[in-house]
Design a protein around this motif. Structure first.
Motif, PDB file in Angstrom:
ATOM      1  N   HIS A 164     -22.174 -15.211  48.471  1.00 29.38           N
ATOM      2  CA  HIS A 164     -22.437 -14.441  47.254  1.00 29.38           C
ATOM      3  C   HIS A 164     -21.497 -14.857  46.128  1.00 29.38           C
ATOM      4  O   HIS A 164     -21.210 -14.067  45.222  1.00 29.38           O
ATOM      5  N   ASN A 206     -29.929 -15.564  46.215  1.00 27.13           N
ATOM      6  CA  ASN A 206     -29.944 -14.283  46.930  1.00 27.13           C
ATOM      7  C   ASN A 206     -31.052 -13.338  46.496  1.00 27.13           C
ATOM      8  O   ASN A 206     -31.174 -12.249  47.065  1.00 27.13           O
ATOM      9  N   GLY A 209     -33.626 -11.362  49.081  1.00 29.88           N
ATOM     10  CA  GLY A 209     -33.031 -11.301  50.414  1.00 29.88           C
ATOM     11  C   GLY A 209     -32.190 -12.513  50.733  1.00 29.88           C
ATOM     12  O   GLY A 209     -32.429 -13.615  50.236  1.00 29.88           O
ATOM     13  N   ASP A 210     -31.208 -12.292  51.592  1.00 32.34           N
ATOM     14  CA  ASP A 210     -30.250 -13.351  51.923  1.00 32.34           C
ATOM     15  C   ASP A 210     -30.777 -14.359  52.931  1.00 32.34           C
ATOM     16  O   ASP A 210     -30.276 -15.483  53.007  1.00 32.34           O
ATOM     17  N   THR A 211     -31.751 -13.950  53.738  1.00 32.82           N
ATOM     18  CA  THR A 211     -32.163 -14.784  54.866  1.00 32.82           C
ATOM     19  C   THR A 211     -33.642 -15.134  54.783  1.00 32.82           C
ATOM     20  O   THR A 211     -34.398 -14.564  53.996  1.00 32.82           O
ATOM     21  N   ARG A 232     -15.444 -10.510  51.947  1.00 37.67           N
ATOM     22  CA  ARG A 232     -16.712  -9.988  52.445  1.00 37.67           C
ATOM     23  C   ARG A 232     -17.916 -10.526  51.664  1.00 37.67           C
ATOM     24  O   ARG A 232     -19.068 -10.311  52.068  1.00 37.67           O
ATOM     25  N   ASP A 237     -26.856 -10.173  54.597  1.00 38.32           N
ATOM     26  CA  ASP A 237     -27.663  -9.036  55.032  1.00 38.32           C
ATOM     27  C   ASP A 237     -29.032  -9.546  55.457  1.00 38.32           C
ATOM     28  O   ASP A 237     -29.585 -10.439  54.821  1.00 38.32           O
ATOM     29  N   GLY A 238     -29.562  -8.971  56.536  1.00 43.75           N
ATOM     30  CA  GLY A 238     -30.900  -9.347  56.960  1.00 43.75           C
ATOM     31  C   GLY A 238     -31.000  -9.428  58.466  1.00 43.75           C
ATOM     32  O   GLY A 238     -30.004  -9.292  59.185  1.00 43.75           O
ATOM     33  N   ASN A 243     -22.271 -11.049  61.314  1.00 42.95           N
ATOM     34  CA  ASN A 243     -21.087 -11.234  60.483  1.00 42.95           C
ATOM     35  C   ASN A 243     -19.842 -10.929  61.301  1.00 42.95           C
ATOM     36  O   ASN A 243     -19.742  -9.864  61.919  1.00 42.95           O
TER      37      ASN A 243
END
Length: 290
Positions: A164, A206, A209-211, A232, A237-238, A243
């Motif tokens: 991010h 991003n 969604g991240d994935t 962080r 997320d996803g 993590n």
């Protein structure tokens, strides 16, 4: 001194410090030969995946790194455990040897696309796994999301990735106060500009969604990261995401941004678990001996 030069001084210090830390511990020519000679290390194009390790592993270096220096420890760690391992150079700038990952990240992702195809063609594998450090853990997400990489990749493991973006310990937040600084960074080192939190590249990466479906994601971050800040911001997320904070595995681990990829066997052990979850062993402080 002009204001933007005052701002760029700490950036330059950070770059030089990182470059010094990732400098090869053996002569460059010897390291390159060890990395590429068939049968003696990684980038062995005659290697064939086994039933135990059916997917080749592609290693993606970080900003100011290269295909050899960044992986002098981790690549042999994987090769000695039976993996076919490959690494590439990407994001080169004209006239800048050894220190890569500075070019536009979209173009770097296209270089990764070509390299993965070469690895799959050489090994006969249907998919690969990717392990990346810093930018090398984030850049492949562009390949997965926009260049069709999801069909060719089983897992992406990021060691301190800036998924991010980064504030670089708050320095990037000062850029608007120094006219011309952002334009200078974008023009001279677009790969750095792309990694700033809130950049157009990070925003697009991003969005939605991240994935992407079908890929397993592991992020291994360190609380002592001084480059990817806040640490962080590495997390995703996803679905199919894990993590991990390095210090939750071993509270005594003091690795920061560079050493998590360069020398940290605890991080390597957890990355190994992500590559072969069916045979994963708990990662602890004692993993340095494994």
């Amino acid at each position: 001194m002009l204001p933007w030069r005052r701002l760029l001084r700490p950036l330059a210090v950070l770059a030089l410090t990182t470059a010094a830390l990732v400098a090869p511990t053996i002569p460059a020519a010897q390291a390159a030969q060890a990395a590429s000679a068939p049968g003696s290390g990684w980038n062995n194009w005659s290697c064939r995946p086994t039933a135990a390790h059916p997917r080749p592993v592609v290693l993606v270096h970080g900003t100011l790194g290269n295909s050899v220096d960044n992986w002098l420890g981790f690549a042999p760690y994987l090769v000695n455990r039976g993996y076919c391992v490959y690494s590439l150079d990407y994001g080169q700038l004209p006239g800048v040897p050894f220190f890569h990952g500075l070019g536009p990240i979209e173009k770097s992702a296209a270089q990764l696309d070509v390299f993965v195809d070469r690895v799959l063609a050489a090994t006969g594998a249907a998919k690969t796994d990717i392990v990346g450090h810093s930018q090398g853990g984030m850049m492949p997400r562009h390949y997965l999301k926009f260049l069709g990489g999801a069909a060719k990749v089983n897992a992406l493991v990021g060691l301190a990735p800036d998924n991010h973006g980064t504030t670089l310990s708050g320095l990037t937040r000062l850029l608007p106060y120094f006219p011309g600084a952002e334009d200078l960074i974008s023009a001279s080192t677009p790969g750095l500009a792309d990694q700033i939190a809130g950049s157009a590249f990070i925003t697009r990466l991003n969005e939605g969604g991240d994935t992407v479906p079908g890929v397993k994601y592991t992020v291994i971050a360190t609380r002592y990261d001084e480059v990817v800040t806040p640490y962080r911001s590495a997390f995703l997320d996803g679905p199919n995401v894990r993590n991990v904070v390095l210090q939750d595995l071993c509270a005594l681990d003091l690795s920061e941004h560079v050493t998590i990829g360069l020398t940290d066997r605890i991080a390597w052990h957890e990355a190994l678990n992500a590559l072969d979850p069916a045979h994963a062993e708990r990662t602890t402080c004692a993993s340095i001996f494994q």
